[in-house]
Design a protein around this motif. Structure first.
Motif, short mmCIF file in Angstrom:
data_model
loop_
_atom_site.label_atom_id
_atom_site.label_comp_id
_atom_site.label_asym_id
_atom_site.label_seq_id
_atom_site.Cartn_x
_atom_site.Cartn_y
_atom_site.Cartn_z
N LYS A 274 9.58 5.15 8.36
CA LYS A 274 9.76 6.41 8.78
C LYS A 274 8.46 7.27 8.75
CE LYS A 274 12.16 10.78 7.18
NZ LYS A 274 12.72 11.34 5.95
N LEU A 275 7.55 6.86 8.09
CA LEU A 275 6.05 7.55 8.44
C LEU A 275 5.61 7.04 9.78
CD1 LEU A 275 3.56 8.75 7.58
CD2 LEU A 275 2.92 6.62 6.57
N ILE A 276 5.63 5.72 9.99
CA ILE A 276 5.33 5.22 11.44
C ILE A 276 5.88 6.21 12.55
CG2 ILE A 276 4.67 3.41 12.97
CD1 ILE A 276 3.14 3.51 10.36
N GLY A 277 7.27 6.16 12.46
CA GLY A 277 7.95 6.96 13.37
C GLY A 277 7.35 8.30 13.50
N LYS B 286 4.48 9.07 13.01
CA LYS B 286 3.17 9.34 13.44
C LYS B 286 3.40 8.99 15.20
CE LYS B 286 0.72 10.29 9.92
NZ LYS B 286 -0.05 11.63 10.18
N ILE B 287 4.10 8.43 15.55
CA ILE B 287 4.19 8.20 17.05
C ILE B 287 4.43 9.35 17.62
CG2 ILE B 287 5.88 7.01 18.44
CD1 ILE B 287 6.32 4.60 16.88
N THR B 288 5.45 10.24 17.06
CA THR B 288 5.87 11.51 17.62
C THR B 288 4.43 12.39 17.66
OG1 THR B 288 8.07 11.41 17.20
CG2 THR B 288 6.94 13.45 17.70
N GLU B 289 3.83 12.32 16.33
CA GLU B 289 2.79 13.28 16.36
C GLU B 289 1.62 12.90 17.13
OE1 GLU B 289 -0.62 14.55 12.93
OE2 GLU B 289 1.12 13.11 12.22
N TYR B 290 1.15 11.67 17.44
CA TYR B 290 0.33 11.14 18.27
C TYR B 290 0.62 10.87 19.64
CZ TYR B 290 -2.68 11.76 13.99
OH TYR B 290 -3.57 11.88 13.10
N ASP B 291 1.80 10.72 19.87
CA ASP B 291 2.40 10.42 21.31
C ASP B 291 1.95 8.74 21.49
OD1 ASP B 291 3.54 10.54 23.82
OD2 ASP B 291 1.83 11.27 24.67
N LEU B 292 2.19 8.13 20.70
CA LEU B 292 1.74 6.56 20.66
C LEU B 292 3.04 5.79 21.23
CD1 LEU B 292 0.46 6.39 17.19
CD2 LEU B 292 -0.91 6.59 18.89
N LYS B 293 2.50 4.79 22.03
CA LYS B 293 3.29 3.70 22.53
C LYS B 293 3.44 2.63 21.86
CE LYS B 293 2.89 5.61 27.05
NZ LYS B 293 2.54 5.61 28.55
N ALA B 294 4.47 2.28 21.06
CA ALA B 294 4.66 1.20 19.97
C ALA B 294 5.39 -0.12 20.48
CB ALA B 294 5.20 1.70 18.87
N ILE C 218 0.65 -1.19 -0.07
CA ILE C 218 -0.12 -0.16 -0.01
C ILE C 218 0.81 1.29 0.05
CG2 ILE C 218 -1.69 1.04 1.43
CD1 ILE C 218 -2.67 -1.50 0.06
N ASP C 219 0.41 2.21 -0.75
CA ASP C 219 1.43 3.38 -0.78
C ASP C 219 1.19 4.20 0.64
OD1 ASP C 219 2.58 5.48 -2.86
OD2 ASP C 219 1.27 6.67 -1.32
N ALA C 220 2.59 4.67 0.98
CA ALA C 220 2.77 5.26 2.14
C ALA C 220 1.95 6.25 2.47
CB ALA C 220 4.30 5.75 2.34
N SER C 221 1.26 7.13 1.55
CA SER C 221 0.41 7.91 1.84
C SER C 221 -0.96 7.54 2.08
CB SER C 221 0.23 9.21 0.46
OG SER C 221 -0.24 8.25 -0.69
N TYR C 222 -1.08 6.39 1.67
CA TYR C 222 -2.66 5.74 2.01
C TYR C 222 -2.60 5.18 3.35
CZ TYR C 222 -7.14 4.16 1.15
OH TYR C 222 -8.42 3.85 1.50
N VAL C 223 -1.40 4.59 3.68
CA VAL C 223 -1.23 4.24 5.16
C VAL C 223 -1.32 5.37 6.17
CG1 VAL C 223 0.45 3.28 6.60
CG2 VAL C 223 0.54 2.23 4.28
N GLU C 224 -0.65 6.55 5.74
CA GLU C 224 -0.97 7.59 6.65
C GLU C 224 -2.38 8.11 6.87
OE1 GLU C 224 0.81 12.07 7.28
OE2 GLU C 224 0.98 11.14 5.14
N GLU C 225 -3.12 7.95 5.77
CA GLU C 225 -4.43 8.53 5.79
C GLU C 225 -5.44 7.32 6.58
OE1 GLU C 225 -8.26 9.59 2.51
OE2 GLU C 225 -6.23 8.93 1.98
N GLN C 226 -4.88 6.16 6.34
CA GLN C 226 -5.76 5.18 7.46
C GLN C 226 -5.52 5.64 8.84
OE1 GLN C 226 -5.45 0.98 6.18
NE2 GLN C 226 -3.88 1.89 4.70
#
Length: 244
Positions: free
Chosen positions: A85-88, A90-98, A52-60
């Motif tokens: 890199k995108l997931i990293g 998003k972890i920062t953006e949403y303060d997620l614990k992965a 899946i394209d990274a931009s669509y992963v981001e949208e999900q």
């Protein structure tokens, strides 16, 4: 209680997002699933991978997190350095614990990713994560270090840039945890079984479920060992109701 899996789709449902959702449900937490790739596979063979394209992963991800208050996520097959890199980010953006299951090769032996994943994981994702759960082969790729013994596994955990659990399915059942610098060895009996497809996915999603329910990282790992062991023994991932 809402958690999220970011991983590929296995149509046989033994691994990937489908397996994670079943494990979440078995633990009594609500699971959301973000898809990074479609695969044609079964427990014995990987036929093809369609990313899946990274931009669509981001949208999900953004769509889920707009609607749900999520703290804990797990990642499985992320396919490419771009998605890692995108997931990293998003972890920062949403303060997620992965919790990161660094999937690179299927249990059946099929390659599920592009090359250079280990470097991307070490640079962009693991330093932002609370735990990673590699098997021996994945740990060797992450550390560029051969693991032939318990002593080697301990050394490898020290090279990984976050808390780590190196699973022992290929090391005589010796699971090696390094949590906040404390080493714990948990040896389990190895079962002779054909029901091993997706064991890493189910372990990491069980850990996330335990974390969401308030257990600390070490206890979450120990509880999840028991869950996966009983699931292998009974051949019923995701249908075994976790007893916590």
């Amino acid at each position: 209680m809402v958690v999220m899996s970011i991983a590929g789709v296995d149509p046989s449902a033994g691994a990937g997002v489908f397996a994670d959702l079943k494990t979440f449900q078995a633990h009594g937490v609500y699971g959301c699933g973000v898809v990074t790739a479609l695969t044609a596979q079964n427990p014995y063979k990987v036929f093809s991978v369609n990313p899946i394209d990274a931009s669509y992963v981001e949208e999900q991800i953004d769509a889920v997190l707009e609607a749900y208050d999520v703290t804990y996520i797990k990642t499985g097959m992320l396919y490419s350095p771009e998605i890692i890199k995108l997931i990293g980010e998003k972890i920062t953006e949403y303060d997620l614990k992965a919790v990161v299951d660094p999937v690179m090769v299927a249990t059946s032996g099929g390659d599920l990713t592009k090359s250079d994943l280990a470097d991307a994981l070490n640079r962009h994702l693991l330093p932002k994560s609370i735990l990673t759960t590699p098997n021996i082969e994945e740990a060797e790729k992450l550390t560029d270090f051969k693991i032939k013994s318990k002593k080697d596994a301990i050394k490898a955990t020290e090279k990984i840039p976050c808390n780590s659990l190196i699973t022992g399915g290929h090391l005589d059942g010796i699971n090696t945890m390094n949590i906040d610098g404390e080493i714990t060895i948990e040896k389990q009996e190895l079962l002779k079984s054909d029901n091993l497809h997706g064991t890493g996915c189910n372990l990491s999603s069980a850990i996330v479920s335990n974390l969401e329910k308030g257990f600390d990282i070490k206890t979450s790992c120990l509880n999840s060992f028991d869950y996966v062991y009983e699931s292998i023994k009974n051949g019923n991932y995701g249908t075994l109701i976790a007893k916590l």
